[in-house]
Design a protein around this motif. Structure first.
Motif, PDB file in Angstrom:
ATOM      1  N   HIS A  90       7.521   9.736 -39.430  1.00 47.39           N
ATOM      2  CA  HIS A  90       6.349  10.086 -40.246  1.00 47.39           C
ATOM      3  C   HIS A  90       5.192   9.478 -39.466  1.00 47.39           C
ATOM      4  O   HIS A  90       4.732   8.382 -39.778  1.00 47.39           O
ATOM      5  CB  HIS A  90       6.465   9.498 -41.646  1.00 47.39           C
ATOM      6  N   HIS A 128      15.455  14.511 -46.050  1.00 43.83           N
ATOM      7  CA  HIS A 128      16.086  13.205 -46.284  1.00 43.83           C
ATOM      8  C   HIS A 128      17.371  13.432 -47.095  1.00 43.83           C
ATOM      9  O   HIS A 128      17.343  14.151 -48.088  1.00 43.83           O
ATOM     10  CB  HIS A 128      15.165  12.303 -47.109  1.00 43.83           C
ATOM     11  N   ASP A 178      12.023   6.586 -38.035  1.00 48.66           N
ATOM     12  CA  ASP A 178      11.383   6.638 -39.346  1.00 48.66           C
ATOM     13  C   ASP A 178       9.905   6.255 -39.177  1.00 48.66           C
ATOM     14  O   ASP A 178       9.430   6.098 -38.054  1.00 48.66           O
ATOM     15  CB  ASP A 178      12.110   5.740 -40.350  1.00 48.66           C
ATOM     16  N   HIS A 204      19.122   9.932 -42.388  1.00 55.21           N
ATOM     17  CA  HIS A 204      19.765   8.775 -43.036  1.00 55.21           C
ATOM     18  C   HIS A 204      21.259   8.984 -43.313  1.00 55.21           C
ATOM     19  O   HIS A 204      22.094   8.376 -42.677  1.00 55.21           O
ATOM     20  CB  HIS A 204      19.025   8.334 -44.303  1.00 55.21           C
ATOM     21  N   HIS A 232      13.429  11.635 -36.233  1.00 52.84           N
ATOM     22  CA  HIS A 232      12.891  11.559 -37.608  1.00 52.84           C
ATOM     23  C   HIS A 232      11.768  10.533 -37.656  1.00 52.84           C
ATOM     24  O   HIS A 232      11.998   9.349 -37.436  1.00 52.84           O
ATOM     25  CB  HIS A 232      13.974  11.184 -38.622  1.00 52.84           C
TER      26      HIS A 232
HETATM   27 ZN   LIG Z   1      11.849   9.332 -43.556  1.00 58.32          ZN
END
Ligand SMILES: [Zn+2]
Length: 434
Positions: A66, A212, A300, A249, A64
């Motif tokens: 970005h 998410h 993340d 998460h 995961h």
């Molecule tokens: Zn995220």
């Protein structure tokens, strides 16, 4: 390439020493005991890597990220989540062009390769910029745009739809490097009608889902108030989990959520650095594992971590869980490695990688354990998620291609990337100050 006289963590999580590992084309073709000297090997082989004092493992799958958020690393520190997002991140991101996203992605990809990551699962926007960076660099990725919208949003009229359709076409030209995913940003940024439309679209197009889930207590509790059910139940009822899904998460999942997630085959992704920094809380990955849920690890975005170091992330995950459960033998090295490699590969739908076995893809990482902080080495395997960090990575290989070795990138002009990242930063800051 022949990795000569190297230690490795093989199938079953077992550490072996003094091994020879051969790759040909995109594949691992043989693994066996080393019974020749380096000089002898170099006499008969062209490409021999001296494995003395080094550990070979499957490369990491960052499940995961970005990735373009390297552009916002350090922008708006020491703010509460809401202020960080609404005063800093969202206004900055609104100014980003596809080309800006490309440069930020290249920086993130370079950092990932430098830390032994061979593949990542990403959610962002203007994702054609990420695609270009992935294909040029040679790393693997599952790419998606995180859908947001209210009751009035028509899926097929969104930028999301355009980008996702384009990504499915682009992925076919990427020689398997890129997989197009569907993605919902989160429960609290979308209307139920849109979630259902997305679920239908993903099923019709046979796309995997990325979302998410229950990251903050507010998000989790507000969903229960608004819909009378937890986000996991809400998503399951709307069909979002009817395609293979990775949920990021999952800190506040509770009760039957664990059974829903297991029964729907949803993979969960743990990102302890981001959870700690934002002050969200901590997921219970022992409970995930004990419910037979597939556990993966991610970094993340660099805005909330602030690095993309998978070794640090797994070590932190391990230490936190062991501390919380007061159990120092909670996870073996082999199990931790599986969270960050094979499980991530399976979550991306890449069945032919994530293991050191002949017949699997040569997506590999070498950790150099000659540095001071490893000395003296008793066991190469158990030194991984205790002593190592990203800067100990000596080599990263994707599909048999060396993309990073001893401080140098083979496909990325890192000085040009950094120059452009600063250019983007300065342009955006100038606009934001007007
Ligand atoms: Zn995220």
């Amino acid at each position: 390439m022949l990795f000569h006289n190297i230690s490795l963590i093989g199938a079953g999580g077992l550490t072996k020493t003094n091994m020879n590992v051969r790759t040909e084309g995109v594949w691992i073709t043989s693994i066996g005991p080393c019974n020749n000297s380096l000089a002898e090997a170099r006499r008969v082989e062209k490409d021999v890597f001296d494995g003395t004092g080094k550990l070979l493992i499957p490369g990491f799958f960052n499940n995961h990220s970005h990735v373009p958020m390297t552009l916002t690393r350090g922008y708006g520190e020491e703010l509460a989540l809401y202020d960080w997002l609404y005063k800093r991140i969202f206004p900055f991101e609104a100014l980003l062009t596809e080309d800006d996203v490309y440069w930020g992605s290249l920086l993130g990809i370079a950092e990932m390769l430098r830390g032994g990551t061979v593949s990542f699962t990403d959610m962002y926007m203007r994702i054609q910029g990420i695609f270009r960076a992935v294909v040029e660099s040679g790393i693997k990725a599952s790419l998606s745009n995180g859908l947001t919208g209210d009751e009035s949003t028509v899926l097929r009229e969104t930028a999301w739809y355009r980008e996702t359709e384009q990504m499915q076409r682009d992925a076919k030209t990427s020689h398997g490097l890129v997989i197009a995913n569907a993605s919902l940003h989160a429960q609290y940024t979308s209307a139920p009608s849109l979630v259902r439309a997305l679920a239908d679209y993903a099923r019709e197009n046979e796309l995997r889902m990325h979302v998410h889930l229950s990251e903050t207590e507010t998000e989790h509790e507000e969903c229960k108030e608004r819909h009378g059910k937890t986000p996991a139940r809400y998503f399951a009822d709307l069909g979002l989990f009817d395609v293979p899904t990775t949920a990021a998460h999952a800190i506040f999942i509770e009760g039957e959520d664990y059974d829903i997630i297991r029964d729907k085959g949803v993979t969960l992704c743990h990102m302890p650095s981001s959870n700690l920094k934002i002050g969200s809380g901590l997921a219970d990955i022992k409970k995930w594992r004990d419910h037979s849920i597939r556990v993966t690890v991610g970094t993340d975005g660099a805005g909330s971590n602030n690095n993309l170091d998978m070794i640090e992330e797994v070590t932190l995950a391990s230490y936190l869980a062991k501390g919380i459960h007061r159990d120092p033998i909670l996870f073996t090295t082999g199990e931790l490695l599986a969270f960050a490699t094979r499980n991530g590969a399976l979550a991306q739908g890449r069945d032919d990688t994530g293991l050191l076995e002949p017949g699997f893809r040569a997506d590999l990482t070498v950790i150099d354990m000659n540095a001071l902080h490893f000395q003296p080495v008793y066991d190469y395997g158990t030194s991984l998620f205790t002593n190592a960090n990203a800067s100990d990575v000596a080599l990263t290989m994707v599909d048999g291609r060396v993309l990073y070795r001893d401080g140098a990138f083979t496909t990325i002009d890192i000085e040009k990337v950094i120059w452009n990242v600063y250019r983007v930063r300065d342009e955006k800051l100038a606009k934001l100050r007007v």
